[in-house]
Design an enzyme around this catalytic site. Structure first.
Site, short mmCIF file in Angstrom:
data_model
loop_
_atom_site.label_atom_id
_atom_site.label_comp_id
_atom_site.label_asym_id
_atom_site.label_seq_id
_atom_site.Cartn_x
_atom_site.Cartn_y
_atom_site.Cartn_z
N LYS A 150 -6.73 -0.48 6.27
CA LYS A 150 -7.29 -0.88 4.99
C LYS A 150 -8.38 0.08 4.54
CE LYS A 150 -9.34 -4.01 2.07
NZ LYS A 150 -9.26 -2.87 1.15
N GLU B 244 -0.22 -0.71 3.06
CA GLU B 244 -1.44 -0.13 3.58
C GLU B 244 -1.11 1.16 4.28
OE1 GLU B 244 -2.71 -4.42 3.09
OE2 GLU B 244 -1.05 -3.56 4.15
N ASN C 45 -9.59 -0.24 -2.03
CA ASN C 45 -8.16 -0.01 -2.22
C ASN C 45 -7.55 0.79 -1.10
OD1 ASN C 45 -8.01 2.92 -2.86
ND2 ASN C 45 -9.47 2.31 -4.43
N CYS C 46 -6.26 0.54 -0.91
CA CYS C 46 -5.57 1.23 0.16
C CYS C 46 -4.08 1.35 -0.15
CB CYS C 46 -5.73 0.48 1.47
SG CYS C 46 -5.18 -1.19 1.36
N VAL C 47 -3.68 1.02 -1.38
CA VAL C 47 -2.26 1.06 -1.72
C VAL C 47 -1.85 2.49 -2.05
CG1 VAL C 47 -0.57 0.27 -3.40
CG2 VAL C 47 -2.23 -1.32 -2.47
#
Lengths: 426, 77, 349
Positions: free
Chosen positions: A63, A113, A241-243
């Site tokens: 993450k 992720e 954010n981690c997308v």
């Protein structure tokens, strides 16, 4: 503002009952750190693991990655407005634990992720493979919404990093570095003959798992604003954010922003680093227009000659990037933009969703669609199964033997658009 | 996609939020939408008004499809 | 280990037959290296050898393109080489065109790796640079010494079947295909250096030249909406609950065709989004905000439109290559033709 960073280099991390830093080895008390994390009732379970450079370890789904720091002098604490009071930071002295990070891992909304490979062919796409990583694996309590869970994990990571960094508060750092940010009058007096340059940092702000926080404020709700580069070193900007993990900035990136570092290196030599503007990448067209207008106005107000613009993410933010670039160029200010590419697995497609002939100076972090086959690693922290559903993976990405076939998009920070890496494309 | 479908002989109304991208890549009939995660709606509205908003955008799209254009056109409401 | 076999193509001048007066010289084959082939052989360090050299007049090749190519391809075929190399041609226009053309002909006919070298303004670069490896050289034969090591190195990589690096790494002209590689400096440092040059009005090289986009002529409007069959296509990733086709959240490799026959409204729990590039909360709650079935169904009932096509098409436009999108759309268009669709509403997120 003047900020002194004092560095401690961390050669290894070990679990121990008595936490301490000894000869470059950081000893942490897993039970105590877990208990602190679990004080948040939104989290059901938490445990720690250690992943060291060169180990046959894959971490998934990642993450955030956070560098432990502690403020020992000057106003405020780390991560103001998020994990501490909303005081102004960026002055005084901050101690930094170099060569390590806290990595948070856990299913957030069920998909999307990043991956860190500590060794093997994936290592070159994993900038954080070079660090000793203290990995926090958390699970949500039942009935917690994705939004609440995301926030709980984000805070758990920040607090853990702060707790770890407390260990060095009373120690003497191995080396120090000084960063000064003058007001615009002083800086133009000091360097009257150097070109005036600023940094425009675009912050991802597209919704859940695509957000960024500035002094605790969700960046989608800000107007573009001036911020001291030294404030970012004290955690004024935090990742949410981690997308599509390859081109999202972790909190580690924000704390160690390479554009800021390299502008400071050139400051007083080939240019005058006047300051920085942060802006957002929102989902409404009116917001995109408003933010890019305002960014260009701020650049004009600063009397700049040149600007470096860094993007975060891809797709519709390509338009924010092009709007920022063209509007700033239209003010007579020269720009260089940093982006990455989605040119297809064969590299034959157009790399960006938007384009302009005014964007004639581009630095790229590489093609995120590049397909890689990576043999299995001995140990997985988290769960390999997520590779099939995260952005850049596809059904069948995970092979029976644990090997993966996926786009480098899955690797946290692989095509970073702050210019953190050496990868490029032609 | 808009261009490829149009190439096959269909008039296409492209409903999108980021109209500049649509313009850059070459759609011909461009209909502005609300927001990227919800181009044809607004979750902050009650269901009736949300649907009304959606109907307005669709009507604008149909208007575009019944209007001859000679160059790329953004159909503002 | 056996050496890789190379056939080398050069013109009458480098073949030491003569100058312009001998440009009409027809193709001939000699065994072993000739002229620049000797220097090239030195680059192979014993790993490859030039088994034959084909010499042809520039005038002859350009005036007899098809027959010359056919004759030379046969000469090459007889040698069964691992690699074919031509030139380098520097800024000699007809020589450059001949090198490019014969490389392409050999590649197409014999399916072996080919390469040549020339100066950036040689017309051969424009004509063949996207299809074959053309190493960038100086504009005259004075650049032979610097060109041969680059050609030799790339040739050996091709012979070994190794991955070819990006154009700037290997020294060939970009083929318009983006290839990742590692620079010596990190991106931020490159950005600062590029800006300093741009500010000083010094030359700099962008790492990504902006593309130009093609255009399609607009189709005529629909005359009568009340008889029109309107279809919905979306790149917003709306799919039936559970994503039965497992369309990827990013870099989609497929699209879905979904029946909405008899469906008045896309309700929560039955429809959702597979798209990974935006906050899915709104679309998962009410997919009509991406695929407006409810409104179009109403308009069908009210007689405003003839009908709503019983199928809609959906893919995920998140990091999905333009080439894939084009292919999906072309396939969808075929189905839309079969379904007698009059016009398309395309929604994007």
């Amino acid at each position: 503002m003047k900020l002194v960073l004092g560095y401690f280099s961390i050669e290894d991390i070990q679990f121990a009952e008595e936490p301490r830093l000894e000869d470059g080895v950081l000893f942490v008390d897993e039970a105590a750190l877990s208990a602190e994390v679990l004080a948040d009732e939104r989290l059901r379970a938490a445990h720690f693991e250690i992943a060291r450079p060169g180990e046959s370890v894959r971490i998934i789904p990642v993450k955030d990655v956070i560098q432990p720091r502690v403020k020992v002098e000057g106003g405020g604490e780390m991560f103001p407005g998020m994990a501490s009071n909303v005081d102004v930071v960026g002055s005084g002295t901050t101690y930094v634990l170099e060569g390590m990070s806290v990595v948070t891992v856990g299913p957030i909304v069920g998909f999307q992720e990043g991956v860190i490979d500590m060794s093997g062919p994936g290592e070159v796409y994993s900038p954080f493979s070079q660090l000793n990583n203290l990995v926090l694996v958390v699970e949500p309590a039942e009935g917690v919404t994705p939004q609440e869970y995301e926030q709980a994990v984000r805070l758990a990571g920040l607090k853990t990093a702060m707790n770890v960094a407390e260990l060095v508060r009373e120690l003497t750092p191995e080396r120090i570095e000084e960063f000064e940010h003058l007001n615009i009058v002083e800086s133009s007096r000091k360097y009257p003959d150097l070109p005036r340059v600023a940094y425009v940092q675009m912050l991802q702000s597209q919704g859940l798992l695509h957000d960024t926080y500035v002094y605790g404020v969700d960046a989608k709700r800000i107007l573009p604003t001036l911020i001291s580069p030294t404030e970012t070193m004290d955690g004024a900007i935090v990742s949410g954010n981690c997308v599509s993990a390859c081109d999202k900035n972790t909190t580690y990136h924000h704390l160690n922003n390479p554009v800021i570092a390299d502008l400071y290196k050139a400051h007083g030599e080939t240019l005058n680093f006047v300051g920085m503007v942060i802006t957002n990448e929102n989902v409404y067209l009116a917001d995109k227009i408003r933010s890019s207008n305002h960014t260009a106005e701020l650049c004009s107000y600063l009397g700049l000659d040149g600007v470096i613009i860094s993007q975060e993410g891809f797709g519709n933010p390509d338009t924010d990037l092009i709007m920022n670039c063209t509007k700033i160029e239209d003010k007579g200010i020269k720009t260089v933009i940093i982006t990455d590419e989605y040119a297809g697995r064969d590299g034959k497609s157009q790399s960006l969703a938007d384009a302009s002939p005014k964007a004639n100076a581009v630095v790229t972090g590489g093609n995120a669609n590049m397909l890689v086959e990576i043999p299995p690693l001995d140990k997985v922290i988290g769960s390999s199964g997520y590779i099939n559903v995260i952005a850049g993976g596809s059904a069948g990405s995970l092979k029976a033997d644990g090997a993966i076939e996926a786009e480098i998009q899955v690797y946290t920070g692989a095509t970073n658009e702050l210019g953190f890496n050496k990868m490029s494309a032609r | 996609m808009a261009k490829e479908i149009e190439r096959a002989g269909f008039p296409v109304a492209h409903i999108c939020t980021v109209t500049p991208i649509s313009k850059t890549v070459g759609a011909n009939r461009i209909i502005p939408a609300i927001a990227i995660p919800h181009p044809l709606g607004d979750p902050s509205l009650d269901p009736a008004n949300d649907k009304k908003l959606r109907r307005e955008i669709v009507e604008n799209a149909l208007h575009a499809l019944t209007t001859d254009v000679t160059e790329q056109t953004i159909f503002e409401e | 280990m056996e050496k890789f076999k190379v056939v080398h193509y050069i013109n009458q001048f480098f073949g030491q037959i003569g100058g312009e007066e001998m440009a009409t010289h027809p193709p001939e084959k000699r065994s072993g290296p000739v002229g620049p082939g000797l220097g090239l052989t030195a680059q192979f360090k014993g790993e490859a050898e030039i088994v034959a050299t084909i010499i042809c007049g520039d005038g002859y090749y350009n005036e007899n393109m098809d027959s010359a190519a056919a004759a030379i391809v046969e000469m090459v075929r007889e040698e069964q080489p691992d690699v074919f190399v031509a030139g380098p041609a520097f800024n000699a226009g007809r020589y450059g065109v001949a090198c490019g053309a014969i490389c392409k002909a050999v590649k197409d006919a014999l399916q072996i790796p080919v390469l040549t070298g020339m100066y950036e303004e040689n017309p051969g670069v424009d004509m063949y640079g996207k299809e074959i490896y053309i190493v960038s050289t100086r504009d005259s034969a004075a650049g032979m010494r610097s060109a041969l090591p680059v050609i030799g190195k790339l040739l050996l990589k091709l012979a070994r079947g190794e991955r070819i690096g990006a154009s700037v790494e290997e020294g060939y002209f970009s083929q318009g295909i983006r290839v990742n590689f590692f620079e010596e400096k990190r991106g931020s440092t490159r950005a600062v250096e590029m800006l300093v040059k741009k500010l000083a009005d010094e030359p700099f090289v962008t790492e990504y030249p902006m593309p130009s986009f093609d255009r399609v002529d607009p189709m005529p409007a629909i005359k009568d909406l009340s008889t029109a069959n309107i279809a919905i296509v979306t790149s917003g990733g709306i799919v039936p609950h559970g994503n039965p086709d497992r369309i990827e959240s990013s870099s989609a490799s497929k699209y879905g065709e979904y029946s909405i026959e008899g469906v008045a409204d896309l309700v929560v729990g039955e429809w959702e989004t597979a798209h990974g590039g935006y906050d899915p909360t709104a679309a998962n709650h009410d997919a009509d905000c991406v695929v407006p079935v409810d409104v179009l169904r109403d308009m069908e009932q009210e007689g405003i439109i003839g009908k709503l096509n019983p199928y809609f098409y959906s893919t995920v436009g998140n990091g999905t290559a333009v080439a894939s999108s084009k292919q999906f759309a072309a396939e969808m268009a075929q189905k839309l033709i079969e379904q007698n669709v009059s016009a398309v509403i395309l929604t994007s997120t």
